[in-house]
Motif scaffolding. Structure first.
Motif, PDB file in Angstrom:
ATOM      1  N   GLU A 177       0.822  -1.211   0.000  1.00 28.87           N
ATOM      2  CA  GLU A 177       0.000   0.000   0.000  1.00 28.87           C
ATOM      3  C   GLU A 177       0.857   1.262   0.000  1.00 28.87           C
ATOM      4  O   GLU A 177       0.507   2.268  -0.621  1.00 28.87           O
ATOM      5  N   ASP A 178       2.002   1.225   0.713  1.00 26.96           N
ATOM      6  CA  ASP A 178       2.917   2.364   0.726  1.00 26.96           C
ATOM      7  C   ASP A 178       3.486   2.603  -0.669  1.00 26.96           C
ATOM      8  O   ASP A 178       3.541   3.742  -1.144  1.00 26.96           O
ATOM      9  N   THR A 179       3.915   1.536  -1.308  1.00 28.47           N
ATOM     10  CA  THR A 179       4.489   1.632  -2.647  1.00 28.47           C
ATOM     11  C   THR A 179       3.462   2.170  -3.632  1.00 28.47           C
ATOM     12  O   THR A 179       3.763   3.059  -4.443  1.00 28.47           O
ATOM     13  N   LYS A 180       2.240   1.666  -3.547  1.00 24.83           N
ATOM     14  CA  LYS A 180       1.164   2.137  -4.428  1.00 24.83           C
ATOM     15  C   LYS A 180       0.918   3.625  -4.204  1.00 24.83           C
ATOM     16  O   LYS A 180       0.786   4.392  -5.157  1.00 24.83           O
ATOM     17  N   PHE A 181       0.869   4.052  -2.945  1.00 23.83           N
ATOM     18  CA  PHE A 181       0.654   5.461  -2.620  1.00 23.83           C
ATOM     19  C   PHE A 181       1.761   6.327  -3.225  1.00 23.83           C
ATOM     20  O   PHE A 181       1.495   7.370  -3.827  1.00 23.83           O
ATOM     21  N   LEU A 182       3.018   5.907  -3.054  1.00 18.89           N
ATOM     22  CA  LEU A 182       4.136   6.684  -3.588  1.00 18.89           C
ATOM     23  C   LEU A 182       4.111   6.761  -5.096  1.00 18.89           C
ATOM     24  O   LEU A 182       4.380   7.816  -5.680  1.00 18.89           O
ATOM     25  N   LYS A 183       3.780   5.653  -5.756  1.00 18.79           N
ATOM     26  CA  LYS A 183       3.680   5.657  -7.225  1.00 18.79           C
ATOM     27  C   LYS A 183       2.604   6.628  -7.696  1.00 18.79           C
ATOM     28  O   LYS A 183       2.829   7.390  -8.634  1.00 18.79           O
ATOM     29  N   THR A 194       3.235  10.019  -9.830  1.00 18.54           N
ATOM     30  CA  THR A 194       2.547  10.171 -11.113  1.00 18.54           C
ATOM     31  C   THR A 194       1.834  11.510 -11.158  1.00 18.54           C
ATOM     32  O   THR A 194       1.826  12.196 -12.189  1.00 18.54           O
ATOM     33  N   GLN A 195       1.232  11.935 -10.037  1.00 18.18           N
ATOM     34  CA  GLN A 195       0.525  13.209  -9.978  1.00 18.18           C
ATOM     35  C   GLN A 195       1.476  14.388 -10.122  1.00 18.18           C
ATOM     36  O   GLN A 195       1.097  15.437 -10.624  1.00 18.18           O
ATOM     37  N   LYS A 196       2.723  14.232  -9.687  1.00 17.95           N
ATOM     38  CA  LYS A 196       3.694  15.334  -9.698  1.00 17.95           C
ATOM     39  C   LYS A 196       4.270  15.606 -11.077  1.00 17.95           C
ATOM     40  O   LYS A 196       4.937  16.574 -11.281  1.00 17.95           O
ATOM     41  N   ARG A 197       4.023  14.721 -12.032  1.00 18.97           N
ATOM     42  CA  ARG A 197       4.583  14.898 -13.378  1.00 18.97           C
ATOM     43  C   ARG A 197       3.953  16.019 -14.111  1.00 18.97           C
ATOM     44  O   ARG A 197       2.993  16.472 -14.198  1.00 18.97           O
TER      45      ARG A 197
END
Length: 129
Positions: free
Chosen positions: A116-122, A126-129
């Protein structure tokens, strides 16, 4: 938050007495209205939040102190979740302080990331691009 805002966000009708408790709980969590209502929909007021609220009210704790206590409880749950590989403890920590804070604390403590942490970070990256 007003009773009408709570009912609109949660699509739940509550009595004035129930709302007085809900509002007091909301004021002791430090969550914004949407986050609180989302958590309330999925988990009700939850045992840990009820206990923190009861203690905060009985000890006359200020909002900041209650928030610090929630943070402490969540940090404790994160550590125990990793020690016992227990997703229920992890999910309770997420419910209390949110996924972003849990992921941040996990990184700060040098603990392995959960899926869940990895998914959140991904998603965040992605939003920051």
């Amino acid at each position: 938050m007003t009773k009408q805002e709570f009912e609109r966000r949660t699509r739940m009708e509550v009595s004035e007495r129930e709302f007085d408790y809900i509002h007091s709980l909301y004021m002791h969590t430090g969550m914004d209205k949407d986050e609180f209502c989302e958590h309330y929909i999925t988990s009700g007021d939850g045992k840990i939040l009820r206990e923190v609220h009861a203690r905060a009210v009985s000890e006359g704790m200020m909002h900041r102190e209650a928030k610090n206590m929630l943070d402490y409880v969540a940090t404790f749950l994160i550590g125990k979740a990793h020690a016992y590989d227990d997703t229920d403890l992890y999910n309770e920590a997420v419910r209390i302080i949110g996924q972003g804070e849990v992921t941040r604390k996990t990184l700060e403590e040098g603990l392995p990331l959960w899926e869940e942490d990895t998914k959140f970070l991904k998603e965040l990256l992605t939003q920051k691009r």
